[in-house]
Structure formats: structure tokens, C-alpha cells
Design an enzyme around this catalytic site. Sequence first.
Site, PDB file in Angstrom:
ATOM      1  N   ASP A  13       0.655  -1.384   0.298  1.00 10.66           N
ATOM      2  CA  ASP A  13       0.210   0.334  -0.242  1.00 10.66           C
ATOM      3  C   ASP A  13       1.067   1.520   0.337  1.00 10.66           C
ATOM      4  O   ASP A  13       1.996   1.571   0.337  1.00 10.66           O
ATOM      5  CB  ASP A  13      -0.536   0.287   1.289  1.00 10.66           C
ATOM      6  N   ASP A  15       0.140   5.110   1.272  1.00  5.88           N
ATOM      7  CA  ASP A  15      -0.279   6.242   2.257  1.00  5.88           C
ATOM      8  C   ASP A  15      -0.731   4.874   4.009  1.00  5.88           C
ATOM      9  O   ASP A  15      -1.267   4.750   3.721  1.00  5.88           O
ATOM     10  CB  ASP A  15      -1.193   7.153   1.841  1.00  5.88           C
ATOM     11  N   ASP A 173      -2.056  -0.733   5.928  1.00 12.18           N
ATOM     12  CA  ASP A 173      -1.916  -0.421   6.920  1.00 12.18           C
ATOM     13  C   ASP A 173      -3.110  -0.559   7.818  1.00 12.18           C
ATOM     14  O   ASP A 173      -3.694  -0.109   8.983  1.00 12.18           O
ATOM     15  CB  ASP A 173      -1.325   1.561   7.869  1.00 12.18           C
TER      16      ASP A 173
END
Length: 221
Positions: A13, A15, A173
Site C-alpha cells: 500500500d 499512504d 496498514d
Amino acid sequence: MARTSDVRLAVFDCDGTLVDGQAAVCNAMEAAFAEAALPAPPRHEVRRIVGLSLPVAIRRLAGDADEETVALAVDAYKRAFFAARSAGQVIEPLYDGIEDLLGDMRSAGWLLGVATGKSDRGLRNCLANHGLLGHFLTLQTADRHPSKPHPSMLEQAMADAMTGPGHTVMIGDTAYDIEMAKAAGARAIGVAWGYHEASELLAAGAESVAATAAELGEMLR
């Protein structure tokens, strides 16, 4: 060319995993909601939707707003983010240890990719600003795929790398990243420095959660 059985693909991922882009996202979201005459969502709620495709994210944040208002906010967000980037106001710092981790993984033979809710332009600008664009074989964004946790982005990344779920790990995240990996049949490892709690990542199916980039590197050895 490596045989499919030899390929190891790690898809990150962006951001909340590679870079901390929350300030830019929150600022653009507040500008978008103001232009659409909607109350600004709390920043902690904005951080929780980072990773979703923009229309899905704004739909979740906008409550009972009608679709015309949501569409206005989506357009306003894009313009606000572009204006901020053009003015040099978008700051997306790399998390500690990420640059070294990516270099070490490439040296160890990993193929690398990104799957993100960012646009193509936004992702390429972000990676290029950090000198990392050349690290990645495959870049998958919200411009060409359904929102996470749909597995489309990860499936295309595997196709680009000519490998399969058994040789692929998704690193992210948020629970959306983990759920996407599970939907695609790939491994999933969470990182604790982003926008969802470690307990949420484990509940979504992450096999483990790394506290630091160095620890993530150990998990991938």
C-alpha cells in the site's frame, strides 16, 4: 526469465505504509467538503478511510448526502489536491526505514509493486519525489480498479509479475489491504505505523503485524 515458482512479489500500500500522506488527504478533504457545503469530517475519521478509492471514501464520510453532492465533493477534492501539489504544499514523507527496506528487498530478488487508492498521477508523483519509482515493477491504482478490498489491483499486480497468490504478499496498514489480500488468496502482513490498529489488521486476517520497517524485513526473509 525467472520461473513462476521462483518469483517472490511484495505489493505495498502507499499512504500509511510507504509514506505518511495523512495531512495532505485531510486538508484536501476539508476543502472538498466546504465546497460541497458539507460539514467537515473529523480528521480521525478521514484517516480511517485512507486507502479506499476516493468516491467510496467520500460516500462513507458524507453520511446521508445525496449522490450529486458526493460527486461535487469528489471533484472538489481532486482539484484541491492538485492545487496543493502544484503549489508544493503536499508533503508525503517516507516512513523510517522504508527506503532501505525496498533496496534490500530488490537486492534479495523480490519483485515489488504498489496497490493504492491514489490516482495514477498521484502515485507516480509521490514515488518520483522520493526517487523510488524505479523500484516497482507494477503500479495499481484506483484509476483502473474497483476500490479495496476488491482483489482486482492485486490480481493485476500478480499478472504483471507472472506469479500467483502462493508467491505474493500484500503489505499494508489498513484492514482494506488485508481483506484484499485474503480475497486474492495471497499472504497479508500488516504494519503498525499507519492508520488502523494492529488488532484490526490481525482480525482482518494478517498473519503478523510489523512494528518497524526493520521488523518487516525480518518477516520477509
